[in-house]
Design a protein around this motif. Structure first.
Motif, PDB file in Angstrom:
ATOM      1  N   LYS A 175       0.820  -1.316  -0.282  1.00 49.43           N
ATOM      2  CA  LYS A 175      -0.011  -0.182  -0.122  1.00 49.43           C
ATOM      3  C   LYS A 175       0.721   1.499  -0.338  1.00 49.43           C
ATOM      4  CE  LYS A 175      -3.302  -2.278   3.099  1.00 49.43           C
ATOM      5  NZ  LYS A 175      -4.204  -2.449   4.406  1.00 49.43           N
ATOM      6  N   GLY A 177      -0.420   5.291   0.285  1.00 48.72           N
ATOM      7  CA  GLY A 177      -1.301   6.026   0.408  1.00 48.72           C
ATOM      8  C   GLY A 177      -1.455   7.166   1.352  1.00 48.72           C
ATOM      9  N   LEU A 206       1.452  10.263  -1.741  1.00 51.36           N
ATOM     10  CA  LEU A 206      -0.041  10.311  -2.028  1.00 51.36           C
ATOM     11  C   LEU A 206      -0.272  11.382  -1.838  1.00 51.36           C
ATOM     12  CD1 LEU A 206      -2.070   7.857  -5.024  1.00 51.36           C
ATOM     13  CD2 LEU A 206      -2.713   7.979  -2.265  1.00 51.36           C
ATOM     14  N   ILE A 214      -5.909  12.401  -8.283  1.00 50.18           N
ATOM     15  CA  ILE A 214      -4.984  12.051  -7.727  1.00 50.18           C
ATOM     16  C   ILE A 214      -3.328  11.630  -8.532  1.00 50.18           C
ATOM     17  CG2 ILE A 214      -3.715   9.700  -6.120  1.00 50.18           C
ATOM     18  CD1 ILE A 214      -6.949   8.377  -6.856  1.00 50.18           C
ATOM     19  N   TYR A 216       1.253  11.073  -7.628  1.00 55.95           N
ATOM     20  CA  TYR A 216       1.919  10.759  -6.438  1.00 55.95           C
ATOM     21  C   TYR A 216       3.353  12.131  -6.398  1.00 55.95           C
ATOM     22  CZ  TYR A 216       0.804   6.287  -5.585  1.00 55.95           C
ATOM     23  OH  TYR A 216      -0.047   5.015  -4.819  1.00 55.95           O
ATOM     24  N   PHE A 253      -6.346   1.486  -7.316  1.00 50.71           N
ATOM     25  CA  PHE A 253      -6.942   2.263  -6.301  1.00 50.71           C
ATOM     26  C   PHE A 253      -7.977   2.124  -5.710  1.00 50.71           C
ATOM     27  CE2 PHE A 253      -9.421   6.360  -4.861  1.00 50.71           C
ATOM     28  CZ  PHE A 253      -8.023   7.045  -4.138  1.00 50.71           C
ATOM     29  N   SER A 255     -10.337   3.398  -2.021  1.00 49.33           N
ATOM     30  CA  SER A 255     -10.623   4.640  -0.521  1.00 49.33           C
ATOM     31  C   SER A 255     -11.288   3.723  -0.014  1.00 49.33           C
ATOM     32  CB  SER A 255     -11.153   5.204  -1.479  1.00 49.33           C
ATOM     33  OG  SER A 255     -10.926   6.421  -0.672  1.00 49.33           O
ATOM     34  N   TYR A 261      -5.296   4.660  -1.229  1.00 50.22           N
ATOM     35  CA  TYR A 261      -3.943   4.155  -1.793  1.00 50.22           C
ATOM     36  C   TYR A 261      -3.870   3.524  -2.411  1.00 50.22           C
ATOM     37  CZ  TYR A 261      -5.814  -0.772  -0.074  1.00 50.22           C
ATOM     38  OH  TYR A 261      -6.257  -1.584   0.140  1.00 50.22           O
TER      39      TYR A 261
END
Length: 853
Positions: A175, A177, A206, A214, A216, A253, A255, A261
């Motif tokens: 993970k 995030g 993230l 979204i 990084y 993805f 959530s 994450y």
């Protein structure tokens, strides 16, 4: 064929043996991936480990660095062509193990995994969970490289997993995030370099915008964004097109109310990690070949922020990406060999504002470089005025002038880059350098002239050199080695050559044998001291006290030393310098700092000491985080060592010496945390039968001075005993005597006395110590401390008494009387009608001339 030849009688035992081996291997494979409570601990010295069932990942101990430092981690097993383990997760990356013999991984009583060193009360790392079913937890290394702490009776119940705490590597299934419950974000943080897994300067995390996009982001120093993955489009990231290869990477993805994450699966064995150079890389390895890089982003290292550190210059087209401009050198050769330029470059010579000689700086042109960040712009200014503005500003380190006007940089220059062929066109920057560098430059530009002159006068020069050599040889023959100031500090071998300094107990006999009346302290040239300290560079500065700055030095054979300079601004002077050289040179004790030599040249007065790796006691004692390193056992050893050092000064050295400035900053700690008393600039010699002496010049530090000394100028060995008592109570409590306010107490002594009087002495104990094995020992030390700080010097014990009280744990102790709560002897309270202005001092000593350090 072998079984057949053995016959029927040999076949059965052999088959039974093979069957037992197969059963053992079978059970070993099933058990190798788990570690349960009740099993022997995983030990560093035994190289213990556990492996995932698929045989790809292994959990155990690995070592890095010189000297060796040990870590608990997970790595990919048996990569072809790999000379070092490919580490994918580190447990104790910020708290390395240095003692392999006493380091182990085991389960605590409450069911947590703990990594322990020599002290079982201070784990180096722990899963640190509450309310675990302590008798049914087990650790398992799963096939995806995830270390989990789970319920042995219900394997689907996971209490803790390493995937929630990634280091620099993102594994398939892992993970990456944010945690919505307020815990640490699941982000990547690079290693410092290939030999140091502690958190480096680069991170990947993230970011979710309010509009829902979204991506990084990659940051330098957790503050400056230098690259982004681009927005997630449901399948991949805009700036990582390589991730569109869905047969290799399949991104997803997730959530929910607890977390958000990204995770990925890979059809081939691969991992993603954040390199110590700031690049995000993906590597893979076929079963029979070496690992190779699938992709790296950002593609060019020139896009990584501050890759070469302060004043470092990046070169896009060279194998060595960074170097230093003229007048600078790498901060650390060791780090640069590991491709770690995070600390950048240091000046070889200080600038005019820092240089005692106050020679004028100059500007060196650096052609065709991209402009560093954080400039100040001045549009309406000529080239000459731009240069003058920088020269008159002590903080200005560089300037440039072009059609846009004047740009000035203050402080360190970051992101200097020399464009590659065909790249961006840079500009000319003028870097500020010290006058000493200009002299070197001038010599470099005239080398042709010197070559011609050398050729023309070669014969004459040869004859002259021979004459000088013979002349020097004759002088050395007559003078021998008497010119001590010519000693080269860099070449001096203290282990064999400083034999003249010996213990004072047999000094008279030793003097007769040597034919000398006194100890001969080695004198060194100022030039060699400069070389040892790298011209007193700021990077080597250890600190500054009343005497002056202290620098770290290193000799050619690797020995480290401490160099203390007498500052021209210091309140101390020749008297204190003479004290140090005449007193410490005669003193040899394991709990006294060792003076190795000195330098007296012109106005320079310098002392050379042994180097103390762990700085001073106050560095740890009064810092909320660092004081945890001082467990109760360490504090006892420090107290005992200080007492032994003072006893030697007061009773067993050839000269009876009163230190007069005992305080935590004057207690240095060696590599084993053993204490050594330092700073004898204020010390005084008294006769064997002398009870006390008087001075008109009161020096020392408030809070540690005895009342009779602070108010009346009377000092004796009991003055040091008082300071030792204050120091002991500070070590026990972890609090300073001065500036202490608690429950109405104005200082630590009053607070300790009130607790003692009320039978609550244990409340004085520093909470970071934990609960000591013997509270009676702690109470005994508090009793000794209070005996030492009694108001009347006659009531205080001698240091011999103190050492006996410490060593005899079961001996009876007398009850202490009320200590001195104030600096003086309550002189103001004896007659409330006296005007304080008329009775502020005794012996004609006023507060205005006290020299607190």
């Amino acid at each position: 064929m072998l079984v057949r030849d053995m016959g029927i009688h040999g076949t059965r035992p052999f088959l039974l043996f093979v069957l037992l081996l197969l059963l053992r291997a079978c059970f070993s494979v099933n058990a190798d991936d788990t570690f349960t409570k009740g099993q022997p601990p995983l030990s560093v010295i035994d190289n213990d480990s556990i492996s995932s069932k698929n045989g790809i990942f292994e959990l155990g101990f690995f070592e890095r660095g010189t000297p060796k430092k040990f870590y608990l981690g997970i790595w990919v097993k048996s990569l072809v062509g790999q000379t070092q383990k490919n580490i994918v997760w580190v447990a104790n990356r910020e708290n390395h193990l240095s003692d392999p013999y006493n380091s182990k991984l085991e389960f605590s009583e409450d069911g947590n995994l703990v990594l322990l060193g020599a002290s079982p009360k201070k784990p180096f790392w722990s899963t640190n969970l509450q309310n675990l079913p302590s008798n049914s937890t087990e650790a398992a290394l799963l096939d995806d490289g995830n270390l989990v702490l789970r319920d042995r009776s219900n394997l689907s119940t996971i209490f803790w997993e390493s995937f929630d705490y990634p280091t620099d590597t993102w594994l398939p299934g892992g993970k990456l995030g944010i945690d919505k419950t307020g815990k640490e974000p699941k982000q990547l943080i690079s290693w410092k370099n290939s030999e140091d897994p502690s958190p480096g300067l680069f991170s990947c995390s993230l970011r979710i915008d309010p509009n829902g996009s979204i991506e990084y982001i990659f940051e330098w120093n957790r503050s400056q964004v230098y690259w982004s993955s681009g927005v997630w489009n449901g399948e991949t990231f805009a700036f990582i097109p390589e991730m569109r290869l869905n047969y290799v990477f399949k991104l997803g993805f997730v959530s929910n109310e607890k977390e958000a994450y990204m995770s990925y699966n890979s059809s081939i064995m691969s991992i993603c990690y954040l390199d110590s150079t700031g690049q995000f890389k993906a590597i893979t390895w076929p079963p029979t070949s070496e690992p190779w890089v699938l992709w790296a982003q950002p593609k060019s290292l020139s896009d990584v922020y501050a890759l070469c550190g302060p004043f470092g210059v990046y070169h896009d087209n060279t194998s060595q990406p960074c170097d230093c401009p003229k007048g600078f050198e790498p901060f650390s050769d060791t780090r640069t060999r590991q491709n770690d330029w995070s600390s950048g470059c240091l000046r070889r010579h200080p600038l005019q504002c820092e240089n005692r000689n106050a020679k004028k700086d100059w500007f060196q042109k650096i052609p065709n470089v991209t402009s560093p960040i954080n400039w100040k712009a001045y549009s309406a200014m000529s080239d000459a005025r731009c240069k003058l503005a920088c020269m008159n500003n002590c903080f200005c380190t560089a300037y440039t002038h072009n059609s846009s006007g004047c740009l000035i940089w203050e402080g360190a220059l970051l992101n200097m880059q020399r464009p590659s062929d065909g790249g961006k066109v840079g500009s000319d920057i003028y870097l500020r350098l010290a006058a000493d560098e200009r002299q070197i430059s001038t010599k470099g530009t005239k080398w042709k002239v010197w070559v011609i002159v050398a050729v023309l006068v070669a014969a004459t020069g040869l004859i002259l050199c021979l004459s000088v050599c013979f002349s020097i040889k004759r002088k050395l023959k007559h003078k021998g080695e008497t010119a001590a100031s010519s000693n080269d500090l860099m070449l001096f071998d203290f282990s064999t050559e400083i034999h003249a300094i010996s213990d004072g107990t047999n000094s008279q006999d030793n003097d007769k044998k040597r034919g000398k009346k006194d100890v001969e302290l080695p004198l060194f040239s100022y030039e060699s001291v400069l070389a040892a300290t790298d011209n007193f560079s700021a990077a080597n500065k250890l600190g500054e006290g009343g005497f002056g700055p202290v620098y770290k030095g290193k000799l050619l054979k690797g020995k480290e030393i401490a160099v203390k300079m007498l500052s021209k601004r210091s309140g101390q002077g020749l008297e204190e310098f003479r004290n140090e050289t005449t007193l410490i040179a005669k003193l040899q004790h394991r709990n006294l700092v060792k003076l190795l030599g000195c330098c007296i040249e012109g106005d320079e007065k310098i002392l050379i000491y042994e180097y103390m790796h762990n700085k001073s006691l106050d560095f740890y004692l009064f810092d909320p985080a660092k004081k945890k390193m001082l467990d109760w056992g360490t504090r006892i050893h420090i107290i005992e060592g200080i007492a032994q050092g003072l006893l030697y000064l007061h009773q067993y050295s050839r000269l009876r010496i009163i230190h007069r400035d005992m305080k935590p900053s004057n207690i240095l700690l060696d590599s084993e945390m053993k204490p050594k008393i330092s700073d004898f600039g204020m010390a005084r010699i008294v006769g064997d039968n002398e009870i006390q002496a008087n001075t008109n010049r009161i020096v020392g530090t408030f809070g540690y001075m005895s009342p009779e000394y602070a108010m009346e100028g009377l000092y004796s060995i009991k003055s040091d005993v008082f300071s030792f008592g204050v120091l002991l109570l500070e070590i026990v409590s972890g609090k300073k005597n001065t500036g202490f306010y608690n429950h109405g107490s104005l200082n630590l002594l009053r607070y300790a006395w009130e607790l003692w009087r009320d039978g609550q002495s244990l409340e004085l104990m520093d909470s970071t110590i934990g609960y000591p094995s013997s509270t009676s020992t702690l109470v005994r030390y508090i009793n000794i401390g209070l005996l030492c700080v009694q108001e009347n010097p006659a009531d205080r014990p001698t240091m011999l008494d103190v050492v006996l009280m410490i060593s005899n744990e079961h001996g009876p102790l007398v009850t202490p009387m009320q200590p001195a709560f104030t600096v003086g002897r309550n002189l103001m309270q004896t007659n409330p009608t006296v005007n304080p202005a008329e009775n502020c001092s005794i012996n004609n000593v006023t507060f205005s001339i006290m020299e607190a350090r």
